[in-house]
Design an enzyme around this catalytic site. Structure first.
Site, PDB file in Angstrom:
ATOM      1  N   ARG A  49     -33.022 -10.114  78.703  1.00  0.00           N
ATOM      2  CA  ARG A  49     -32.053 -10.573  79.681  1.00  0.00           C
ATOM      3  C   ARG A  49     -32.649 -11.824  80.352  1.00  0.00           C
ATOM      4  O   ARG A  49     -33.857 -11.892  80.581  1.00  0.00           O
ATOM      5  CB  ARG A  49     -31.807  -9.520  80.776  1.00  0.00           C
TER       6      ARG A  49
ATOM      7  N   GLU B 135     -25.597 -17.300  82.474  1.00  0.00           N
ATOM      8  CA  GLU B 135     -24.811 -17.647  81.284  1.00  0.00           C
ATOM      9  C   GLU B 135     -23.355 -17.930  81.644  1.00  0.00           C
ATOM     10  O   GLU B 135     -22.821 -17.294  82.553  1.00  0.00           O
ATOM     11  CB  GLU B 135     -24.877 -16.490  80.276  1.00  0.00           C
TER      12      GLU B 135
ATOM     13  N   HIS C 181     -26.562 -16.191  73.502  1.00  0.00           N
ATOM     14  CA  HIS C 181     -26.489 -14.728  73.627  1.00  0.00           C
ATOM     15  C   HIS C 181     -25.823 -14.120  72.400  1.00  0.00           C
ATOM     16  O   HIS C 181     -24.869 -13.351  72.505  1.00  0.00           O
ATOM     17  CB  HIS C 181     -25.736 -14.322  74.913  1.00  0.00           C
TER      18      HIS C 181
END
Lengths: 329, 334
Positions: A246, A275, A293
């Site tokens: 993360r 993000e 991601h």
């Protein structure tokens, strides 16, 4: 309004909570509709709060789509809730403490993503060390013809790899890198018995003894900004960080500073603190590889996830053992 | 081998130290000149002379027993003819396609190369290229760097590695290092080689076409010879199929590059990871536009450690030769 078949009303009801920003990968609506009567606030014109209150008595199970936040406030609107089905690799977006307090079971994505994420992590590591994406840019821009040879990359075989978080993903990463002739060490909340890798109790210790850190742990209060100034200094000027965990595991501002000043060897990043925003300074760097991601993005992971989610839900509604219940500590 | 009286050697060391001919400096010599300094031999640098090569060799290289060559200074029958005392050819590369092996074999000239020192690095790069193509890593990096993530949101799916059947073309030191790595990802490894390898636990295919039929990806790890030139032709690529991936860390000419470009442009194969090309540094323009290829400027297999080890191996082979000891990495006739 309701696009489901007539018989759907006899299917068990499943509350679906999803943020509009969650990628479509995580929501397999038609597959779910084949087994459950979906209650989806986004399909209703009613405000979410009142939609939840109205349906609350019948909601025993909730599907958390992707990284949709499930707060204690949301949970408090669902007094009958017994099960939260997570559909992403991490669940830092779910109030686990509240679930534990209420006796609500949470199921995880189990092994569905582990191999694909591990493959991606190894790919990022090789790319950073060997400047593959940078080399590709060099060729595409015509520089190989006009400017000559591209500088050498760094060797992978024989490097000391520090795995931060030796869970399912971390273990798969370790297994792969052993085959490349790397030596593996790790840090984890607790030492894992029967594991052939050297254990370090802190990430600082691990960084001191590693050439590259691969971040595979979940994001919690304890692990937030775990990779800080001190760890990056310990890792050193040639050190590489790969993050498939993360964004919040890393003090991103510090990382950017370290990279810009050449105080760290490089980074392969699939996740970021905010993000889809990526620090602009990274765009110009040759020793950084950036991914959106996407470490779980294969059709195979998608199928595995669907099977697991639906399998857990069917087991729940048939009073059978769940496939991937989380151990909430 | 002639033996030198030791007294003579001690009195005038430089005169007695045998010469190693170098026609043009291999890249490694240019980069790491001091690694090639030895008390057992000295370099005879043909390129430093104003004489044309032919004349230089006939004038100065009549008693030369060893030559250090490279792609830029190939060992042809013509050159061999000008070196009547030649007994050893040393190259700092893994590749040996610039050496006429038949002629060397015929005349009993030993050849050493540096395949072993590059195997791990080459294998790491080959697997890296495969992951990159299958999981679209460089493509994703372009996507992010062009600011497309906030705009477009979703990124297309890649393809899982573990359930792929990967065909290794040439199971030498590089090919077997690739196989070992792929097994850790859960891939099924298949291979083609001139002859089956008794130690290899993988299914053997006697020709590359049949290997392609049964594979989802091909990794080219073999040497370039008359037999392997353009071995990966249109037929092989069509057999590999529309989802098929080709990775090449060997030599560009093993693949029919024109055909490969056509296959890629028309979607007859799924993608390619290429570190080598037929006419480096020229890369076919159409490849520069494709998203499903990863292009590397013949660098992927090279690391500083690999280069150092290659230098050390060259020197070790030369020193062993002049001391009448076994060569460290002679090419063995299979």
């Amino acid at each position: 309004m309701d696009s489901q078949p007539f018989l759907a009303k006899t299917f068990p009801p499943l509350l679906v909570l999803r943020s509009p920003s969650v990628p479509p990968f995580f929501f397999f609506k038609s597959q779910l509709q084949a087994h459950f009567h979906l209650l989806d606030p986004l399909d209703s014109s009613e405000p979410t709060h009142s939609f939840l209150s109205r349906h609350a008595p019948s909601v025993l199970a909730l599907l958390c789509v992707g990284a949709t936040p499930i707060s204690s406030e949301t949970l408090s609107l669902l007094p009958s809730l017994k099960l939260v089905v997570a559909s992403s690799a991490g669940f830092d977006h779910i109030d686990l403490q509240e679930c534990r307090r209420r006796g609500i079971t949470v199921t995880t994505a189990g092994q569905a993503f582990s191999e694909d994420v591990a493959d991606f992590a190894v790919g990022l590591l090789i790319d950073v060390l060997r400047r593959m994406s940078a080399g590709d840019r060099y060729v595409r821009s015509g520089s190989w013809v006009t400017k000559g040879e591209y500088p050498l990359g760094a060797k992978l075989s024989g490097k000391r790899i520090g795995i931060v978080g030796l869970g399912r993903i971390g273990s798969e990463v370790a297994k792969r890198l052993v085959a490349f002739g790397c030596s593996i060490a790790y840090c984890s909340r607790k030492e894992k018995p029967l594991v052939p890798y050297a254990y370090h109790s802190t990430v600082d210790e691990l960084a001191k003894k590693s050439d590259a850190l691969i971040l595979c742990s979940s994001l919690t209060k304890e692990t937030h900004h775990m990779i800080d100034h001190g760890v990056m200094e310990a890792l050193g000027k040639e050190g590489v960080i790969v993050n498939v965990g993360r964004g919040g595991l890393v003090d991103e501002k510090e990382l950017v500073k370290f990279l810009v000043q050449g105080q760290i060897g490089g980074a392969g990043l699939d996740v970021y603190e905010d993000e889809p925003l990526v620090p602009q300074e990274l765009f110009a760097m040759e020793n950084v590889v950036l991914a959106p991601h996407a470490s779980v993005y294969t059709p195979e992971s998608s199928t595995a996830l669907q099977e697991l989610v639906i399998g857990n839900l069917k087991a729940f509604f048939s009073n059978e053992p769940l496939l991937s219940a989380a151990q909430l500590e | 081998m002639e033996s030198q009286p030791s007294q003579e050697r001690n009195e005038q060391p430089t005169k007695e130290v045998p010469h190693v001919l170098v026609m043009k400096p291999p890249p490694l010599l240019t980069l790491f000149e001091d690694k090639f300094i030895s008390t057992k031999f000295q370099l005879l640098k043909a390129w430093e002379s104003t004489l044309p090569l032919h004349q230089f060799l006939t004038t100065h290289a009549g008693s030369v027993r060893a030559v250090l060559c490279s792609g830029a200074s190939p060992i042809t029958p013509h050159i061999i003819q000008l070196l009547p005392s030649l007994q050893l050819v040393v190259t700092a590369s893994a590749g040996i396609n610039h050496i006429d092996l038949n002629e060397c074999r015929r005349l009993g000239i030993a050849v050493t190369n540096a395949a072993g020192v590059f195997s791990d690095d080459a294998a790491d790069a080959a697997v890296g290229l495969l992951i990159d193509v299958l999981r679209k890593i460089s493509s994703a990096d372009r996507f992010v760097r062009h600011g497309l993530w906030p705009a477009t949101g979703d990124y297309p799916l890649g393809s899982k590695l573990g359930d792929k059947r990967v065909g290794i073309v040439g199971l030498g030191s590089i090919g077997s290092a690739v196989a070992k790595r792929l097994e850790a990802f859960g891939c099924t490894v298949l291979y083609n080689s001139r002859k089956p390898k008794p130690w290899a636990p993988y299914p053997f295919y006697s020709n590359v076409h049949e290997l392609a039929v049964d594979s989802d990806a091909l990794i080219v790890c073999c040497g370039l010879t008359a037999e392997t030139r353009h071995m990966i032709n249109r037929q092989v690529m069509v057999a590999l199929g529309k989802q098929g991936i080709i990775v090449n860390v060997a030599r560009g000419a093993i693949i029919d590059e024109k055909e490969m470009v056509e296959c890629l442009v028309h979607g007859e194969i799924g993608g390619a990871g290429l570190d080598v090309f037929e006419n480096e540094p020229s890369v076919p323009k159409q490849l520069l536009e494709l998203d499903n290829v990863v292009l590397s400027p013949h660098r992927a297999v090279f690391t500083p450690e690999g280069f150092m080890a290659a230098c050390d191996l060259v020197v070790a082979n030369l020193e062993a030769f002049f001391e009448d000891e076994p060569l460290l990495s002679p090419l063995i006739d299979e």
